[in-house]
Design an enzyme around this catalytic site. Structure first.
Site, PDB file in Angstrom:
ATOM      1  N   ASP A  89      -3.585   4.020   6.056  1.00 46.81           N
ATOM      2  CA  ASP A  89      -2.795   4.055   7.293  1.00 46.81           C
ATOM      3  C   ASP A  89      -3.651   3.683   8.497  1.00 46.81           C
ATOM      4  O   ASP A  89      -3.136   3.141   9.479  1.00 46.81           O
ATOM      5  CB  ASP A  89      -2.172   5.436   7.459  1.00 46.81           C
ATOM      6  N   GLU A 108      -4.682  10.382  -4.739  1.00 47.88           N
ATOM      7  CA  GLU A 108      -5.388   9.143  -4.368  1.00 47.88           C
ATOM      8  C   GLU A 108      -6.882   9.407  -4.183  1.00 47.88           C
ATOM      9  O   GLU A 108      -7.726   8.620  -4.624  1.00 47.88           O
ATOM     10  CB  GLU A 108      -4.803   8.582  -3.062  1.00 47.88           C
TER      11      GLU A 108
END
Ligand code: 5RP
Length: 232
Positions: A89, A108
């Protein structure tokens, strides 16, 4: 396709092109990585690469890998991950990241950190001088601890908000059955320290700061009517 989607597609393709035969691949989460998963599947189907197995970071990655014919394995069955491909992001000039826009940052981080090479795929809108400038920092929390964790985050100077579902009443529930608190910090001056401090609050499972984990950032950029890929 919008220019941003085009950047995502091309950068996903560029990362997929780096996957070699006989490798274990960490499959990230998000709209950019979805393109990488698609192209890994296409390369396998075309016989360009063989004996590739994926380890998904989320339910989304599992579904996409099945859709595109990538055989899956688990961390219990392998002793290495050769390469992981994942989105972000925000990316700062030191290759530190904010992740968790898809609420998948816990799995992740496990998989991206284990990979011999972790490649981040982003379009150039994700590049920032300082983490936290455009994106709230996601923190995964076990449900019974949400209130005390929010208070502890406020004491650290953050402004927490519980992430709510879209087209689903109530909060977002992660693949682990937990909740996500998105936090606005005025300034993240020391990401490494904040990552540890947040994870030290009882009830916090993992936060979206990825410090010193990424090896290579592939950045898609629109130039004229073409997308070019830059390396960081
Ligand atoms: C999911 C993530 C994603 O990788 C991140 O949100 C980027 O997603 P996108 O490629 O859709 O912009 O961290 O938890």
């Amino acid at each position: 396709m919008t220019p941003q989607d085009l950047m995502k597609q091309e950068v996903g393709k560029a990362a997929a092109a780096r996957v070699q035969s006989n490798s274990i691949v960490g499959l990230g989460t998000g709209s950019t990585t979805a393109f990488a998963i698609e192209y890994i599947g296409k390369r396998l189907a075309a016989g360009e690469i063989t004996n590739v197995k994926g380890i998904p970071t989320s339910f989304q990655a599992t579904v996409l890998a099945r859709q595109y014919g990538i055989p899956l394995t688990t961390l219990d069955e392998v002793d290495r991950i050769d390469i992981a491909i994942d989105g972000a992001d925000e990316v700062d000039p030191n290759k530190n990241l904010i992740k968790g826009g898809g609420a998948a940052h816990t799995q992740e981080k496990v998989i991206d950190a284990l990979a011999a090479q972790f490649i981040v795929v982003v379009d150039n809108t994700k590049l920032v001088d300082k983490l936290g400038s455009t994106f709230l920092l996601p923190v995964e929390v076990i449900p019974m601890a949400v209130t005390p964790v929010m208070k502890a985050i406020e004491k650290l100077g953050g402004k927490p908000q519980l992430r709510m579902g879209i087209k689903k009443a109530g909060p977002v529930v992660t693949d682990q059955g937990n909740l996500v608190i998105d936090v606005k910090f005025d300034s993240i001056d020391n990401p490494a320290e904040l990552e540890k401090t947040l994870n030290n609050i009882p009830g916090v499972l993992e936060n979206g700061l990825f410090v010193g984990v990424a090896d290579l950032i592939l950045v898609g950029e629109v130039k004229g009517d073409q997308v070019i890929i830059k390396e960081m």
